[in-house]
Design a protein around this motif. Structure first.
Motif, PDB file in Angstrom:
ATOM      1  N   ALA A  10       3.383  16.623   0.119  1.00  0.00           N
ATOM      2  CA  ALA A  10       3.716  15.405   0.854  1.00  0.00           C
ATOM      3  C   ALA A  10       4.317  14.353  -0.069  1.00  0.00           C
ATOM      4  O   ALA A  10       5.308  13.697   0.270  1.00  0.00           O
ATOM      5  CB  ALA A  10       2.469  14.856   1.548  1.00  0.00           C
ATOM      6  N   TRP A  11       3.733  14.184  -1.257  1.00  0.00           N
ATOM      7  CA  TRP A  11       4.243  13.186  -2.190  1.00  0.00           C
ATOM      8  C   TRP A  11       5.616  13.591  -2.734  1.00  0.00           C
ATOM      9  O   TRP A  11       6.474  12.740  -2.980  1.00  0.00           O
ATOM     10  CB  TRP A  11       3.254  12.962  -3.330  1.00  0.00           C
ATOM     11  N   SER A  12       5.809  14.890  -2.924  1.00  0.00           N
ATOM     12  CA  SER A  12       7.110  15.368  -3.372  1.00  0.00           C
ATOM     13  C   SER A  12       8.179  15.081  -2.312  1.00  0.00           C
ATOM     14  O   SER A  12       9.288  14.641  -2.629  1.00  0.00           O
ATOM     15  CB  SER A  12       7.054  16.864  -3.680  1.00  0.00           C
ATOM     16  N   ASP A  29      20.059   6.090  -5.500  1.00  0.00           N
ATOM     17  CA  ASP A  29      20.864   5.021  -6.072  1.00  0.00           C
ATOM     18  C   ASP A  29      20.081   3.719  -6.216  1.00  0.00           C
ATOM     19  O   ASP A  29      20.508   2.815  -6.939  1.00  0.00           O
ATOM     20  CB  ASP A  29      22.096   4.756  -5.197  1.00  0.00           C
ATOM     21  N   VAL A  30      18.940   3.652  -5.527  1.00  0.00           N
ATOM     22  CA  VAL A  30      18.136   2.425  -5.535  1.00  0.00           C
ATOM     23  C   VAL A  30      16.799   2.627  -6.269  1.00  0.00           C
ATOM     24  O   VAL A  30      16.367   1.751  -7.007  1.00  0.00           O
ATOM     25  CB  VAL A  30      17.864   1.949  -4.094  1.00  0.00           C
ATOM     26  N   TYR A  31      16.208   3.807  -6.056  1.00  0.00           N
ATOM     27  CA  TYR A  31      14.843   4.046  -6.584  1.00  0.00           C
ATOM     28  C   TYR A  31      14.839   5.177  -7.595  1.00  0.00           C
ATOM     29  O   TYR A  31      15.650   6.112  -7.534  1.00  0.00           O
ATOM     30  CB  TYR A  31      13.892   4.403  -5.447  1.00  0.00           C
ATOM     31  N   PHE A  32      13.879   5.105  -8.524  1.00  0.00           N
ATOM     32  CA  PHE A  32      13.681   6.169  -9.509  1.00  0.00           C
ATOM     33  C   PHE A  32      12.185   6.522  -9.527  1.00  0.00           C
ATOM     34  O   PHE A  32      11.399   5.890 -10.219  1.00  0.00           O
ATOM     35  CB  PHE A  32      14.127   5.704 -10.899  1.00  0.00           C
ATOM     36  N   PRO A  33      11.792   7.533  -8.711  1.00  0.00           N
ATOM     37  CA  PRO A  33      10.381   7.898  -8.673  1.00  0.00           C
ATOM     38  C   PRO A  33       9.988   8.734  -9.902  1.00  0.00           C
ATOM     39  O   PRO A  33      10.750   9.582 -10.338  1.00  0.00           O
ATOM     40  CB  PRO A  33      10.253   8.708  -7.376  1.00  0.00           C
ATOM     41  N   ILE A  50       9.502   3.718  -9.252  1.00  0.00           N
ATOM     42  CA  ILE A  50       8.398   4.012  -8.337  1.00  0.00           C
ATOM     43  C   ILE A  50       7.405   4.911  -9.065  1.00  0.00           C
ATOM     44  O   ILE A  50       7.735   6.029  -9.464  1.00  0.00           O
ATOM     45  CB  ILE A  50       8.891   4.729  -7.057  1.00  0.00           C
ATOM     46  N   CYS A  51       6.193   4.406  -9.270  1.00  0.00           N
ATOM     47  CA  CYS A  51       5.166   5.167  -9.994  1.00  0.00           C
ATOM     48  C   CYS A  51       4.188   5.773  -8.994  1.00  0.00           C
ATOM     49  O   CYS A  51       3.534   5.054  -8.232  1.00  0.00           O
ATOM     50  CB  CYS A  51       4.434   4.249 -10.967  1.00  0.00           C
ATOM     51  N   GLY A 106      18.325   6.785 -17.869  1.00  0.00           N
ATOM     52  CA  GLY A 106      19.445   6.246 -17.101  1.00  0.00           C
ATOM     53  C   GLY A 106      19.009   5.564 -15.830  1.00  0.00           C
ATOM     54  O   GLY A 106      19.752   5.542 -14.839  1.00  0.00           O
ATOM     55  N   ALA A 107      17.799   4.995 -15.829  1.00  0.00           N
ATOM     56  CA  ALA A 107      17.246   4.423 -14.599  1.00  0.00           C
ATOM     57  C   ALA A 107      17.035   2.923 -14.701  1.00  0.00           C
ATOM     58  O   ALA A 107      16.361   2.340 -13.846  1.00  0.00           O
ATOM     59  CB  ALA A 107      15.915   5.109 -14.278  1.00  0.00           C
ATOM     60  N   GLU A 108      17.626   2.262 -15.707  1.00  0.00           N
ATOM     61  CA  GLU A 108      17.330   0.854 -15.919  1.00  0.00           C
ATOM     62  C   GLU A 108      17.820  -0.041 -14.785  1.00  0.00           C
ATOM     63  O   GLU A 108      17.328  -1.159 -14.616  1.00  0.00           O
ATOM     64  CB  GLU A 108      17.934   0.376 -17.254  1.00  0.00           C
ATOM     65  N   ASP A 109      18.792   0.431 -13.980  1.00  0.00           N
ATOM     66  CA  ASP A 109      19.319  -0.378 -12.885  1.00  0.00           C
ATOM     67  C   ASP A 109      18.694  -0.021 -11.538  1.00  0.00           C
ATOM     68  O   ASP A 109      19.131  -0.525 -10.490  1.00  0.00           O
ATOM     69  CB  ASP A 109      20.843  -0.221 -12.796  1.00  0.00           C
TER      70      ASP A 109
END
Length: 206
Positions: free
Chosen positions: A191-193, A202-206, A172-173, A165-168
């Motif tokens: 720290a990365w977490s 709503d904007v990014y999908f890490p 972030i890899c 559900g992250a196509e929009d």
């Protein structure tokens, strides 16, 4: 391992033979640095293509002797699935050839095309796989290039992000280093977490 069938016309191509030597180089993703640097060298010499050779160590189990134990199964997996497949990241790289002996590697050097590293020798190889090599070549004016995933790989990423559900959202890899070798260089997971959770969902999908 061959990406393109070799044809008679290929004899006319000006090929750079690039040797990633497992006597002095690790069986890791570091080969990508090497491939990028080899591509800069190819473009500097205005050659047509690269043939990538992975040369086995003539000692031990065929891989670089390490201070930290890694199973032969793990190294073989890395060889087959990463080292011998990374040419797909670079359109100018025609194929990857695994040389199980140094005698076989030598046959590809004698009287043939230019080699990379420029003074490569199967008897006295030197490591040439680190990021500073790229910086040095860049300072010398060698043209930079880009690596790119295959269309099939990108399609698989699209399918995965859609299933999440992250196509929009912007993907972030975050690549984490979690190795037994030199653990002080490993990623700070906390720290990365924290960073990942701080992003606007709503904007990014890490």
């Amino acid at each position: 391992m061959l990406r393109l069938p070799l044809k008679l016309a290929d004899i006319q191509l000006k090929i750079l033979n690039a040797f990633y030597d497992l006597k002095v180089s690790p069986c890791t993703f570091d080969i990508v640095y090497f491939l990028f640097a080899a591509e800069m060298y190819r473009r500097h010499l205005s050659l047509d293509a690269i043939d990538l050779f992975v040369v086995a160590n003539d000692e031990g189990d065929g891989f670089r002797i390490e201070t930290v134990d890694t199973t032969i199964e793990a190294k073989e997996w890395m060889l087959q699935h990463v080292l011998l497949q990374c040419h797909t990241l670079l359109k100018s790289c025609r194929r990857t050839i695994h040389c199980p002996s140094r005698e076989e590697a030598q046959k590809h050097i004698d009287g043939m095309n230019p080699v990379y590293p420029a003074k490569y020798s199967v008897t006295t190889p030197h490591p040439n796989y680190t990021a500073p090599e790229i910086v040095v070549q860049g300072l010398r004016g060698y043209p930079y290039s880009t690596l790119s995933a295959t269309s099939e790989a990108l399609n698989k990423v699209d399918l995965w992000t859609s299933s999440q559900g992250a196509e929009d959202r912007r993907l972030i890899c975050i690549t984490l280093r979690e190795m037994d070798r030199r653990p002080k260089r490993n990623s700070d997971l906390k720290a990365w977490s924290t960073f990942a959770r701080s992003l606007d969902p709503d904007v990014y999908f890490p």
